[in-house]
Structures are given as C-alpha cells and as structure tokens.
Enzyme design. Sequence first.
Site, PDB file in Angstrom:
ATOM      1  N   LYS A  35     -22.663 -96.644  11.707  1.00  0.00           N
ATOM      2  CA  LYS A  35     -23.170 -97.835  12.394  1.00  0.00           C
ATOM      3  C   LYS A  35     -23.544 -97.502  13.836  1.00  0.00           C
ATOM      4  O   LYS A  35     -24.639 -97.812  14.299  1.00  0.00           O
ATOM      5  CB  LYS A  35     -22.085 -98.918  12.361  1.00  0.00           C
ATOM      6  N   ARG A 105     -16.711-103.774  16.502  1.00  0.00           N
ATOM      7  CA  ARG A 105     -17.092-103.452  15.130  1.00  0.00           C
ATOM      8  C   ARG A 105     -16.608-102.065  14.748  1.00  0.00           C
ATOM      9  O   ARG A 105     -16.833-101.107  15.480  1.00  0.00           O
ATOM     10  CB  ARG A 105     -18.617-103.496  14.975  1.00  0.00           C
ATOM     11  N   GLY A 114     -12.493-101.930   3.215  1.00  0.00           N
ATOM     12  CA  GLY A 114     -11.082-101.612   3.383  1.00  0.00           C
ATOM     13  C   GLY A 114     -10.769-101.272   4.824  1.00  0.00           C
ATOM     14  O   GLY A 114      -9.627-101.273   5.246  1.00  0.00           O
ATOM     15  N   MET A 116     -11.096-102.103   8.957  1.00  0.00           N
ATOM     16  CA  MET A 116     -10.921-103.360   9.668  1.00  0.00           C
ATOM     17  C   MET A 116     -12.237-104.114   9.817  1.00  0.00           C
ATOM     18  O   MET A 116     -13.284-103.521   9.980  1.00  0.00           O
ATOM     19  CB  MET A 116     -10.354-103.094  11.042  1.00  0.00           C
ATOM     20  N   ARG A 349     -29.074 -99.095   7.881  1.00  0.00           N
ATOM     21  CA  ARG A 349     -28.538 -97.959   7.118  1.00  0.00           C
ATOM     22  C   ARG A 349     -29.361 -97.812   5.848  1.00  0.00           C
ATOM     23  O   ARG A 349     -30.061 -98.740   5.452  1.00  0.00           O
ATOM     24  CB  ARG A 349     -27.064 -98.182   6.769  1.00  0.00           C
ATOM     25  N   HIS A 472     -15.698 -88.537 -34.229  1.00  0.00           N
ATOM     26  CA  HIS A 472     -16.921 -88.590 -35.025  1.00  0.00           C
ATOM     27  C   HIS A 472     -17.841 -89.705 -34.536  1.00  0.00           C
ATOM     28  O   HIS A 472     -19.034 -89.512 -34.331  1.00  0.00           O
ATOM     29  CB  HIS A 472     -16.543 -88.804 -36.499  1.00  0.00           C
ATOM     30  N   SER A 799     -28.144 -67.823 -28.805  1.00  0.00           N
ATOM     31  CA  SER A 799     -27.987 -69.184 -28.331  1.00  0.00           C
ATOM     32  C   SER A 799     -26.497 -69.474 -28.237  1.00  0.00           C
ATOM     33  O   SER A 799     -25.760 -69.278 -29.204  1.00  0.00           O
ATOM     34  CB  SER A 799     -28.675 -70.144 -29.307  1.00  0.00           C
ATOM     35  N   CYS A 867     -27.054 -74.312 -26.933  1.00  0.00           N
ATOM     36  CA  CYS A 867     -27.291 -75.466 -27.779  1.00  0.00           C
ATOM     37  C   CYS A 867     -26.035 -76.311 -27.937  1.00  0.00           C
ATOM     38  O   CYS A 867     -25.997 -77.268 -28.685  1.00  0.00           O
ATOM     39  CB  CYS A 867     -27.830 -75.051 -29.141  1.00  0.00           C
ATOM     40  N   TYR A 887     -33.582 -71.388 -21.723  1.00  0.00           N
ATOM     41  CA  TYR A 887     -33.695 -72.830 -21.893  1.00  0.00           C
ATOM     42  C   TYR A 887     -32.316 -73.430 -22.100  1.00  0.00           C
ATOM     43  O   TYR A 887     -31.351 -72.718 -22.414  1.00  0.00           O
ATOM     44  CB  TYR A 887     -34.590 -73.175 -23.106  1.00  0.00           C
TER      45      TYR A 887
HETATM   46  P1  ADP Z   1     -19.764-105.217   8.424  1.00  0.00           P
HETATM   47  O1  ADP Z   1     -19.652-103.739   8.491  1.00  0.00           O
HETATM   48  O2  ADP Z   1     -18.696-105.893   7.654  1.00  0.00           O
HETATM   49  O3  ADP Z   1     -21.142-105.679   8.105  1.00  0.00           O
HETATM   50  P2  ADP Z   1     -20.450-105.764  11.138  1.00  0.00           P
HETATM   51  O4  ADP Z   1     -19.804-105.048  12.272  1.00  0.00           O
HETATM   52  O5  ADP Z   1     -21.789-105.277  10.774  1.00  0.00           O
HETATM   53  O6  ADP Z   1     -19.455-105.700   9.926  1.00  0.00           O
HETATM   54  O7  ADP Z   1     -20.484-107.284  11.543  1.00  0.00           O
HETATM   55  C1  ADP Z   1     -20.287-108.388  10.720  1.00  0.00           C
HETATM   56  C2  ADP Z   1     -21.335-109.453  11.026  1.00  0.00           C
HETATM   57  O8  ADP Z   1     -21.296-109.817  12.395  1.00  0.00           O
HETATM   58  C3  ADP Z   1     -22.736-108.981  10.747  1.00  0.00           C
HETATM   59  O9  ADP Z   1     -23.472-110.025  10.204  1.00  0.00           O
HETATM   60  C4  ADP Z   1     -23.239-108.605  12.087  1.00  0.00           C
HETATM   61  O10 ADP Z   1     -24.620-108.688  12.160  1.00  0.00           O
HETATM   62  C5  ADP Z   1     -22.558-109.636  12.986  1.00  0.00           C
HETATM   63  N1  ADP Z   1     -22.392-109.110  14.327  1.00  0.00           N
HETATM   64  C6  ADP Z   1     -21.693-108.027  14.712  1.00  0.00           C
HETATM   65  N2  ADP Z   1     -21.812-107.816  16.035  1.00  0.00           N
HETATM   66  C7  ADP Z   1     -22.603-108.794  16.511  1.00  0.00           C
HETATM   67  C8  ADP Z   1     -23.114-109.111  17.809  1.00  0.00           C
HETATM   68  N3  ADP Z   1     -22.831-108.357  18.870  1.00  0.00           N
HETATM   69  N4  ADP Z   1     -23.901-110.179  17.917  1.00  0.00           N
HETATM   70  C9  ADP Z   1     -24.193-110.929  16.853  1.00  0.00           C
HETATM   71  N5  ADP Z   1     -23.753-110.711  15.618  1.00  0.00           N
HETATM   72  C10 ADP Z   1     -22.958-109.630  15.424  1.00  0.00           C
HETATM   73 MG    MG Z   2     -22.705-104.929   8.836  1.00  0.00          MG
END
Ligand code: ADP
Ligand code: MG
Length: 915
Positions: A35, A105, A114, A116, A349, A472, A799, A867, A887
Amino acid sequence: MSSKSKWVYIFNEVEQAEKYVDGEWEAVRGLLGGKGANLAEMTRLKVPVPPGFTLTTEACNAYLAAGENFPEGMWEQALEALKAVESATGKKFGDKKNPLLVSCRSGGKFSMPGMMDTVLNIGLNDDTAKAMIQLTGDERFVYDLYRRLVQMFGSVVMGIPDEPFEEVITRTRRKAGVKSDAELTAEDWQKVTADFKNIYKHHTHRSFPSDPLLQLRKATEAVFKSWNGKRAVDYRNAAGIAHDLGTAVNIQTMIFGNMGDNSATGVAMTRNASTGEKHIEGDYLMNAQGEDVVAGIRLTNDIKELKKDLPDAYAQFEQICENLEKHYRDMQDVEFTVENGRLWMLQTRDGKRTAQAAVRIAVDMVEEGLISKEEAVLRVSPDQIDFFLHPQFDIQSKQKAHSSGSFLAKGLNVSPGAAVGIVAFDADRAEKWAKDEGKDVIMVRPETKPDDVHGMLAAEGILTSRGGRTSHAALVARQFGTPAVVGVSSLEIDLANRRMHVGNQVIKEGDWISIDGTAGEVYLGKLETMVPDIKDPWLLKLLLWADEFRRLGVWANADYPKDAERAREYGAQGIGLCRTEHMFFEAERLPHVQKMIMTDLPRERQEALAAILPFQREDFIGIFRAMDGLPVIIRLIDPPLHEFLPNRFDLMHELFDLKIRLQHTANLAQVDDLLEQIRQKETILKRVESLHEANPMLGLRGVRLGIQIPELTTMQVRAIFEAACAVSKEDVVVHPEVMIPLTSHVNELKIQRQALESEAKKVMDEQGIKIDYKFGTMIEIPRAAITADEIAEYAQFISFGTNDLTQTTFGISRDDAEAGFLMQYISTGVLPENPFAVIDPNGVGELMRIAVTKGRSVNPDLECGICGEHGGDPESILLCHELGLTYVSCSPFRVPIARLAAAHAALQGRITKDQ
Ligand code: ADP
Ligand code: MG
Ligand code: MG
C-alpha cells in the site's frame, strides 16, 4: 541499525526508498509495504494522493525485536514527517483552528486479511471537533466523524467488540423514530459520541485519549503488534508468507467523502475482473466515508452513475485509471474519494481476477502494446486453463445453496467441473436413464469397478463414498473429463433401499444433486452452471503464443477415436499412449479372450485370437483416422490375465450355490445340467487359481505376457498393421509406434522385436504397402532405466511410464499406499509431496536422467517421452523440459494445460539463463 537509520519515508521520498534498496521495486514494496509503496509511486506519477508518510516494515521488525519499543529516532522522524504533511496541507495536527486529521493504515508486502484494520479520523477531540464545526459549518458531519473514531479506535486498537457500539446506534434510531443513519441529526451523533466514550471507558477502564499524538502513537503500535497477532500468524502459515517481513504503517491526511452532495467514496477495478472486458467496474456511495462502501450497510451505486453525479471527477478518474494501468502494466484495483468535487486516490494494486479474466487481460494487454507475448504467457498459470475445460457452478448460486442449507458434504476433488443430475445407484440404470431417456444423471456408488464404466461414461458426474485420488472412479473420471467427487465419508449409501443419507438428510434414487469436482463438494438440488469455452478466442491466442515458446512436444493419452479427436482439437501433436486393454474387455470380445486364456490347445488359442483381431483392427482404424499425419504410440497388452477372468471368490460362491441346488433337484435332466455347469465353473476356477499371484503388480504382465503367449503379440501387431495399411489406402498418413510395456532386460525386447518385425513384414507384404513405423518400450522398471544404453540398441523410442516407475522405484504399491500410509507420510512431512502426483525429482527423476543420457549416448535421435499421469502436471513438465524429453503425453483434457506449462518451463529456463 544505527540511530541514523531512516524509519520513515514521506510519500514523495520514493526515490530515497529506491536508492536504499538498490532500485528493485519488489524491495521497495518489501520496505514500504504494498500500500505504502504504491501511494508513494502514485505521488511520483502526480496522481492526486492525500499527503502522508510511511513507517517502514524495518521499523515494525525493530519494534517487535526490542520487546515492543519504538526503535531509536523513529518517533522523532514520524513527527518530522507529520510537520511536512502539515505544511503540505496548511493544516495542523491537534490545532484548535484548522486541525489536520489522519488515517492510520496497515500494509505489508502482501495484502493480508487478518492484519489490523484501518483507523480513520485520528486527531479528533472535543477541541478539534469544535474547530471542524467552525470550518465546515456542519455539526452533524463532524460528530459522525468523531463517533467513528471512538468506535474504530476502540475496536481496532483496544479490542472492544462492535456489538455495544451497534446497540447504541440502533437504540438512537429507534428513539428518533427513523430507519436509517442518514436521518439522524447532529444532536443524535453528539449523543452517540458521548455514549461511545462511555463504552470505551467501561471496557478499558480509561478515558478515550483526547491527545491526538497519543491517539496516533497507540494506533501505530497496534498495527505493529498485529503482525504477531494470532489471526495474522495463522493466515501467513496458510498462505506460505514469511513471518519476518513485518508490516508498514501509513499515516495519511483524511479526505472526506461524507462532506455533502458533492462528495463520494468508492472502489473500482480498471477492467471487469470476471470477464476481463476492458471497462471500469466498481461501486461508490455519495456522501459517505471509507469503509461504508465495502461494509455493505448502504446500497452502493454502479460506477457508471458517477459520470452523471460528478462528471468532472469521473473524467479525471477515468484518465487516472488508464495511466495507472499503463504504468503498472496490469489491471488495477483502486480506492478513491471525492471531497467537495475534488478527486483523491487512496490505493492502487494489481487486481485479483478469475481465470477467464486473467487470460483475456493478458492477451488484450499484448495487443494494446502494454506487455510482451512472453509476459502474457507467464501471467496465466497452467491451473487457470483448467477453468475453460469444465462447466463451473455460478458463484452466487453456490452462496445461495450454502445459506439455504443445501450443502451436503465434502470429499476429494478428483476431477474438476460442475455436474447436476439425478442420482442413479448403478451403472446400468445410469446408462439407461442417460441414453434412453435423455436424463442428466449423477452416478453414485460406494466405489466403482471396470464393469461400471458404461454408466460412468453416460453420467454427467460421479460420486463415491469411498476411494482416494487414484481410485478407479477418480482415474476414469479424469480420463474422460467427467466431474467427480470421491471418498465422501459422511455419505452413507444404502444400495438395498436405493437411497443414501448424510446425517439425517435422505436422498432417494432419482433425486437431484449437484457435485463440484473442482472443490470436492456435494449439494442437494440443482445449482446453476455456466460453461466456459475452450474455444474462447483469447485462450486460443494465448495457447498459440505458448506453442511458439515451448520446446517440449505435447501429446495425449487416448484409447478411443473419440479421445484422439478431442486430443487433436486441444492441440495434441501425437498419441503418446494408446492402451489396448479395453480392446479385450468389451462384451462381445471377452468370451473369446477367456477362451484364449482357458485353453491349452494352440489351435483353439489361434481361433480365439483370430476372433478378436477384426475388432481390434477396427479400433486402430478409428484412431489412425483421427490422428492422420501424427504419430500414434500403441502399447501392447499390459495387465495380468486373471483380470480378464471372473473373480475367484465370486466363482467359489457360484459353485457353492450350484452344489446346494443339486441337492434339491427333482429330475435327472436337471442334475445333468447342473453337473455340467459345475464342471465348467470348476475348470475356470482351477485356471483362475493357477493364474493367481500373490503380487500381480510384479507378476505375469506386460512384456512377460507377450513372451509367454507370443500369439498375443502377433495378433495385436497384425491388427495394427492391417489397420495401418487399410487407412493408408484412404490416403490417411499413419505413423504407428509399437510399445512394449514393463521391460526390465534388453533380451525381452530383442525377442519381442523379432516377433513383431516378422509379423509386420508379413502384413506389409500381403498388402503391398510400406508403413513407416517405430518400435520401442516403456521404461517403468529401474533396471530398464539404468540399462537404457543396452535398450536403445533395440528401441527407437522410450517412454517413461512414471506411475509404475514410481511404484517400482519406491517399492510402494500405489493403490494400497494411497489409501493407507502414504497420505500420512505426506501430512507428516516424511515425503515432501505425493510422488504419484508430482515426479520425485531425486529418485524417479534421476533414473529418467540416467535413461535419457545413456539411451541417447547410443542413439542420439532416441525419442524420449513420458506417458504417466505426471505428463499433465505442471511441476513435472518443468522437470521433463530440463531432462530434454521429446514430448510429454497426458490426458486430452490436460493438453492445453501442458502446452502452457511447457511454455512456462522454456521461458523460465530462458529467464534464469539471462540472469
Ligand atoms: P483496507 O486495506 O482494509 O482496504 P485501507 O487502509 O485501504 O484498509 O482503508 C480502509 C478504507 O478507508 C478504504 O476505503 C480507504 O479508502 C479509506 N481510507 C483510508 N485512509 C483514508 C484517508 N486518509 N482518507 C479517506 N479515506 C481513507
Ligand atoms: Mg484498501
Ligand atoms: Mg505401467
């Protein structure tokens, strides 16, 4: 690392990050997380990204290594970076006039459910909230942000469950007498915020932190710690992601998609992720924040509508999507937010996609000039090709089945594809319903046997309660591309009462069920299917490109003309294995075969074989016609003779019955009749007993049979050459290759070759036609592999029968082992992999290497193929490529997969050489 270490990168410092890792983009992703790296990259591309910075994965690892203490200098660097963000935005974190709010984030190198979750709106407290109200004049908006912060911080950082928060909102709605959150007022949200703070205090015994820096610090620590959380560790174990990568933390200026009717937030894919079509697909919400779109609380709009709602922002968005695709050279999955008409990108991504979309996008991108043909071929995995070969269940239909309780059971997914039909409990009924009455049938048995094949062929799908991956049922299903689920142990089949049950669900014969051979699942009722298309024009193009790159030939194993035709249609360049067993088994022929086995008189044996010959000639004619111009390897009879005779125990039972009946006969004619029957059965039983072997796998079979009963070889050779001459007269071009099974000593081959050549010559002289043919052998005994130089003196081709070669190399009987200790060996790691699925490289693979090397030292043109079932397995195909085989030959249905896998092998070889 020294205190001078750089732990923090502002989004516009991507060059520094690149320099630090020596320019590799993958390493930048490793340092900043996926990210963070892409936020920085988009910033460099001048895509509008809210200003922010990334705390590196190295910082995370240092924090965890130091017993959850920030490494020296890190927090100072973060505060510096925050200042840079403040000056970029003109706002100040914690300021009482123009406060900056940020999100925190998480984001490791690979996206990982899984980890945070994100905390939005960090920096709000009673003072900054007031300032925000002053600035926006929108109290409702600000308290909505504030309560979200308390809830997210509470649940994500402090682990408070969501329920108490949700209860407050539900109560508030009820009190206000409204249905949706949108109808709640500023006062409502203010009250909710206060209630949320109480919940926070109740659960944590502390007040909600009003210091913005403390909020930021705690959120950051929580992200770092979540790397070692149970959920994350479990996920990494399952997905095979290394535990030492660490996660990065991204701190980013908040953008508000909930600022009114000029604001929105959404997610999109730059192409259709199910079909691959080139148009943007996505969802958005007007006047909403971040998570709302994915949370599914409100009904989202199709991204096409955004063009009408916010035309300028949409036009810019479209342009950005195109630029991002060009830059990353792949379909992108993006998040965006519009604040007061102004567009911001929050994430990009490479997008996940179905197999169908993967193929189409790869091919389209070559044609758009974005990627090379090599890249396109490498971007599609061989397994994805499988998708095009079988009907699949519609995903939504499956979800519905799960939620409505019609999911029945899970078993082994041995042959992919979806099948829907009515249950038939035996082969005859399955065939009758399918053929005579045109019904779709799923044949259900505890397990299947060779005399069930007619029913299996007629059925849409096969389901058994017993048996493993090589039972089988599994082998036949894969050979014919029929979806199958086997070994469903929770399924109890009550053949006597023509019904089965799973728990207390009862399914009667004639009831509808659906089986998913791709996933190994069984459902009650009819699920919707969709049929992908092997003639998909994008797939055909991709496979043609794969053909340009591969060096291995791809042939097919086909016993019937119908198989051969399909193999050819799928791109097979020859038949690598045509088994002839079935040519003895069919109903009209079996009596002659049994007579041939029973008799000791040469004349009777000749007569019996002469009766079988015309049938086999017809079989060969059909296959030669289908393979006009291409080589066909025919293997002479392989299985032990007792397989053609009735079962020993059945015979004993029948005899017993006859003898009992003898005691109750009323007249002499009946006695005579019964005695005659008893005499016949006893002769058969005697023969069966004399043929009985303790270890038939290592007994009288393969070439040993041909040496024992030379007339068998002669008859088959005659049938082959008469067929070849017959089709030659129709201008069909034939290249038969006659293959001797189970050779262990070159002398066996010498003897068989002599018999074969004289009979072939006889037929060709009789017909006045010369056939271009080859003579060769299977290598399925280690001794044969080791003495391949001796063998190559007499064989024009070899073969590898890797099924038997694996059995004889390991000294493991597959049928016994796969149902028993082998699976335990694999699960406990005694063996790294099932050697019957993937060639064991150090043992079996090494024998193959010896055979190829020694064989070609005598005859440089020795044709070497495989084969065994492994010939359709991508990993084994890579090994075959490295060994320099001519082959690989596999089931017709795996031919397209093998074409791609062979190209991958060649291209990967090329890439490693280049490096
Ligand atoms: P995930 O990996 O679960 O998608 P994100 O970090 O991408 O988590 O964020 C979750 C949501 O919050 C997403 O929709 C993202 O676009 C929104 N978001 C994250 N940071 C901001 C920000 N600075 N301003 C506005 N929306 C945000
Ligand atoms: Mg996201
Ligand atoms: Mg064999």
